[in-house]
Enzyme design. Structure first.
Site, mmCIF file in Angstrom:
data_model
loop_
_atom_site.group_PDB
_atom_site.id
_atom_site.type_symbol
_atom_site.label_atom_id
_atom_site.label_comp_id
_atom_site.label_asym_id
_atom_site.label_seq_id
_atom_site.Cartn_x
_atom_site.Cartn_y
_atom_site.Cartn_z
ATOM 1 N N CYS A 149 0.839 -1.266 0.076
ATOM 2 C CA CYS A 149 -0.006 0.034 0.133
ATOM 3 C C CYS A 149 0.770 1.237 -0.005
ATOM 4 C CB CYS A 149 -0.964 -0.156 1.152
ATOM 5 S SG CYS A 149 -0.278 0.267 2.703
ATOM 6 N N ASN A 181 2.484 1.419 4.252
ATOM 7 C CA ASN A 181 2.799 0.068 5.047
ATOM 8 C C ASN A 181 2.251 0.044 6.370
ATOM 9 O OD1 ASN A 181 5.481 -2.163 5.641
ATOM 10 N ND2 ASN A 181 3.429 -2.684 4.986
ATOM 11 N N CYS A 223 -1.359 0.430 7.358
ATOM 12 C CA CYS A 223 -2.832 0.124 7.542
ATOM 13 C C CYS A 223 -3.044 -0.860 6.456
ATOM 14 C CB CYS A 223 -3.689 1.300 7.088
ATOM 15 S SG CYS A 223 -3.376 2.926 8.075
ATOM 16 N N ARG A 224 -3.382 -0.416 5.313
ATOM 17 C CA ARG A 224 -4.019 -1.704 4.472
ATOM 18 C C ARG A 224 -3.190 -2.924 4.121
ATOM 19 N NH1 ARG A 224 -5.514 2.218 -0.336
ATOM 20 N NH2 ARG A 224 -3.827 3.271 0.664
ATOM 21 N N SER A 225 -1.746 -2.676 3.661
ATOM 22 C CA SER A 225 -0.902 -3.762 3.355
ATOM 23 C C SER A 225 -0.514 -4.798 4.729
ATOM 24 C CB SER A 225 0.515 -3.369 2.673
ATOM 25 O OG SER A 225 0.974 -2.531 3.440
ATOM 26 N N ASP A 237 -8.149 3.706 1.380
ATOM 27 C CA ASP A 237 -7.274 4.097 2.351
ATOM 28 C C ASP A 237 -8.314 4.333 3.749
ATOM 29 O OD1 ASP A 237 -5.257 4.715 4.015
ATOM 30 O OD2 ASP A 237 -4.246 6.071 2.675
#
Length: 214
Positions: A13, A16, A18-20, A135
């Protein structure tokens, strides 16, 4: 036959945090439940350096913990030289997809980059935001919950693709080791080539199938 090398998947993401890392935790859990410990390696990174050395966002940790996922994460930036030892690079949104493909040293490496939600059969690519995982950084807990739901919905399809690639890799290695000289060996080599084609199948999934990497 020798033990196969681990199949390596990296989620990417922006920062690095939150999402990933959420996707990394979820997919590692799925792979473990499928008995693939040692056969699949999972990690994550960001396209930028802003949070290198930081842990995951507290809200991401809270949502993962609430849903039974473990995580032990330190943020880092994705490097072009990693492509050589990765099998799949999973982008969380289309911006990451284009940035990673532009960073790839070769067309083969660029083809390793896929959108996570392209593995969700129920995802609507024509909806607002397409196949992006939005995001959640500037939102609240509900946004992180929505992010997790999208990741979970795509993880099953991604796992199926990885298992198919592992099966194809094992078939190719077996055929290669059993290949004999002459006509029989040549035919075995062709079978191995077809198995390699099957291994590359995940890159043909999703809305970008058949397109040249950008």
């Amino acid at each position: 036959m020798r033990d196969p090398s681990p199949y390596r998947v990296c989620f990417v993401c922006t920062g690095n945090i939150c999402r990933s890392p959420m996707a990394e935790s979820v997919f590692r859990s799925h792979a473990g439940e499928a008995g693939l410990d040692g056969r699949v390696e999972v990690d994550s990174a960001g396209t930028g350096p802003w949070h290198e050395g930081d842990g995951a966002d507290r809200r991401a940790i809270d949502v993962l913990t609430a849903h039974g996922y473990e995580q032990d994460h330190i943020a880092r930036q994705f490097r072009a030289e990693w492509f050589g030892h990765l099998d799949l690079v999973i982008a969380l949104d289309s911006g990451h997809l284009h940035e990673l493909r532009a960073l790839a040293p070769t067309p083969h490496d660029a083809a390793k980059v896929r959108l996570l939600r392209s593995y969700d059969p129920d995802a609507d690519q024509d909806a607002l935001g397409g196949l992006d995982v939005p995001d959640p950084y500037f939102g609240g807990t509900d946004d992180f919950e929505e992010c997790l739901e999208m990741i979970e919905a795509a993880s099953g399809g991604l796992l199926d693709a990885v298992v198919a690639a592992l099966d194809a890799e094992g078939t190719a290695e077996k055929v290669t080791e059993e290949a004999a000289p002459g006509t029989e060996g040549a035919e075995s080599a062709r079978s191995a080539e077809h198995a390699q084609d099957a291994q590359d199948a995940p890159a043909a999934d999703g809305p970008d199938a058949g397109k040249e990497p950008v």
